[in-house]
Design an enzyme around this catalytic site. Structure first.
Site, PDB file in Angstrom:
ATOM      1  N   HIS A 101      -7.291  18.954   5.619  1.00 43.18           N
ATOM      2  CA  HIS A 101      -7.218  17.564   5.178  1.00 43.18           C
ATOM      3  C   HIS A 101      -7.729  16.622   6.264  1.00 43.18           C
ATOM      4  O   HIS A 101      -8.330  15.591   5.964  1.00 43.18           O
ATOM      5  CB  HIS A 101      -5.789  17.220   4.777  1.00 43.18           C
ATOM      6  CG  HIS A 101      -5.228  18.156   3.759  1.00 43.18           C
ATOM      7  ND1 HIS A 101      -5.715  18.232   2.470  1.00 43.18           N
ATOM      8  CD2 HIS A 101      -4.249  19.080   3.857  1.00 43.18           C
ATOM      9  CE1 HIS A 101      -5.047  19.161   1.806  1.00 43.18           C
ATOM     10  NE2 HIS A 101      -4.154  19.687   2.621  1.00 43.18           N
TER      11      HIS A 101
ATOM     12  N   HIS B 265      -1.946  14.777   2.072  1.00 40.40           N
ATOM     13  CA  HIS B 265      -3.359  15.172   2.016  1.00 40.40           C
ATOM     14  C   HIS B 265      -4.313  14.082   2.474  1.00 40.40           C
ATOM     15  O   HIS B 265      -5.373  14.400   3.012  1.00 40.40           O
ATOM     16  CB  HIS B 265      -3.739  15.591   0.598  1.00 40.40           C
ATOM     17  CG  HIS B 265      -3.138  16.885   0.172  1.00 40.40           C
ATOM     18  ND1 HIS B 265      -3.606  17.590  -0.905  1.00 40.40           N
ATOM     19  CD2 HIS B 265      -2.086  17.605   0.659  1.00 40.40           C
ATOM     20  CE1 HIS B 265      -2.885  18.700  -1.052  1.00 40.40           C
ATOM     21  NE2 HIS B 265      -1.956  18.718  -0.120  1.00 40.40           N
TER      22      HIS B 265
ATOM     23  N   THR C 215      -0.640  -5.254 -10.652  1.00 42.08           N
ATOM     24  CA  THR C 215      -0.906  -3.870 -11.040  1.00 42.08           C
ATOM     25  C   THR C 215      -1.063  -2.941  -9.839  1.00 42.08           C
ATOM     26  O   THR C 215      -1.046  -1.728 -10.000  1.00 42.08           O
ATOM     27  CB  THR C 215      -2.207  -3.769 -11.858  1.00 42.08           C
ATOM     28  OG1 THR C 215      -3.296  -4.196 -11.024  1.00 42.08           O
ATOM     29  CG2 THR C 215      -2.135  -4.597 -13.127  1.00 42.08           C
TER      30      THR C 215
ATOM     31  N   CYS D  78       0.792  -6.024  -5.744  1.00 36.86           N
ATOM     32  CA  CYS D  78       0.317  -7.103  -6.607  1.00 36.86           C
ATOM     33  C   CYS D  78       0.760  -6.758  -8.025  1.00 36.86           C
ATOM     34  O   CYS D  78       1.542  -5.837  -8.223  1.00 36.86           O
ATOM     35  CB  CYS D  78      -1.190  -7.328  -6.487  1.00 36.86           C
ATOM     36  SG  CYS D  78      -2.253  -6.038  -7.156  1.00 36.86           S
TER      37      CYS D  78
ATOM     38  N   ASP E  46       1.241 -10.413  -3.405  1.00 38.39           N
ATOM     39  CA  ASP E  46       0.862 -11.689  -4.002  1.00 38.39           C
ATOM     40  C   ASP E  46       2.021 -12.096  -4.911  1.00 38.39           C
ATOM     41  O   ASP E  46       3.092 -11.466  -4.900  1.00 38.39           O
ATOM     42  CB  ASP E  46      -0.488 -11.597  -4.732  1.00 38.39           C
ATOM     43  CG  ASP E  46      -0.443 -10.798  -6.023  1.00 38.39           C
ATOM     44  OD1 ASP E  46       0.620 -10.215  -6.365  1.00 38.39           O
ATOM     45  OD2 ASP E  46      -1.478 -10.743  -6.712  1.00 38.39           O
TER      46      ASP E  46
END
Length: 145
Positions: free
Chosen positions: A132, A97, A66, A64, A7
């Site tokens: 995993h 993992h 954060t 974005c 964004d």
């Protein structure tokens, strides 16, 4: 091919990461946004997730401000395992993992050089499988509910 999108809050970092990946010889397709004009992060996450799910792209990178919003949006797609990483060790574990197929970064909280190290670590890592893989199958089971 690596799909990349952001964004407006992640636009600047996205441009730097695109150049960095190209310097590594990786093919990158930019799904936008293409400016710092305000856009909604779910709209930016969708085309990258669709490219990964369709097989058009091997993996995706979403950015974005954060990394939080775009990672939440990406994880709404069945089959997407988007990991928000702010350090190298988390990026390694996200691939080894969790077989994360989308890396999410925060353009306003992650410095450029650190972002390069995170992306490089994630791209160079391989899923370990084994125990995993069974955990990833449990995630797929949750998606089917």
């Amino acid at each position: 091919m690596i799909a990349i999108g952001s964004d407006h809050g992640g636009f600047e970092l996205k441009e730097h990461i695109k150049r960095h990946l190209a310097e590594r010889g990786l093919e990158v397709k930019d799904y936008g946004t293409h400016s710092e004009e305000s856009v909604d992060y779910p709209d930016c996450a969708a085309p990258v997730c669709k490219a990964v799910l369709s097989g058009e792209a091997e993996r995706g990178i979403l950015i974005c401000g954060t990394g939080i919003g775009i990672s939440i949006a990406a994880n709404k797609f069945d089959g997407i395992r988007a990991a928000l990483c702010s350090d190298v060790y988390s990026a390694l574990m996200a691939k080894q993992h969790n077989d994360a197929n989308i890396l999410c970064l925060g353009g306003r909280v992650t410095g450029r050089e650190l972002a390069f190290m995170i992306a490089d670590t994630w791209l160079d890592a391989e899923f370990l499988g084994g125990r995993h893989a069974a955990r990833i199958e449990k995630i797929h089971d949750i998606e089917k509910q």
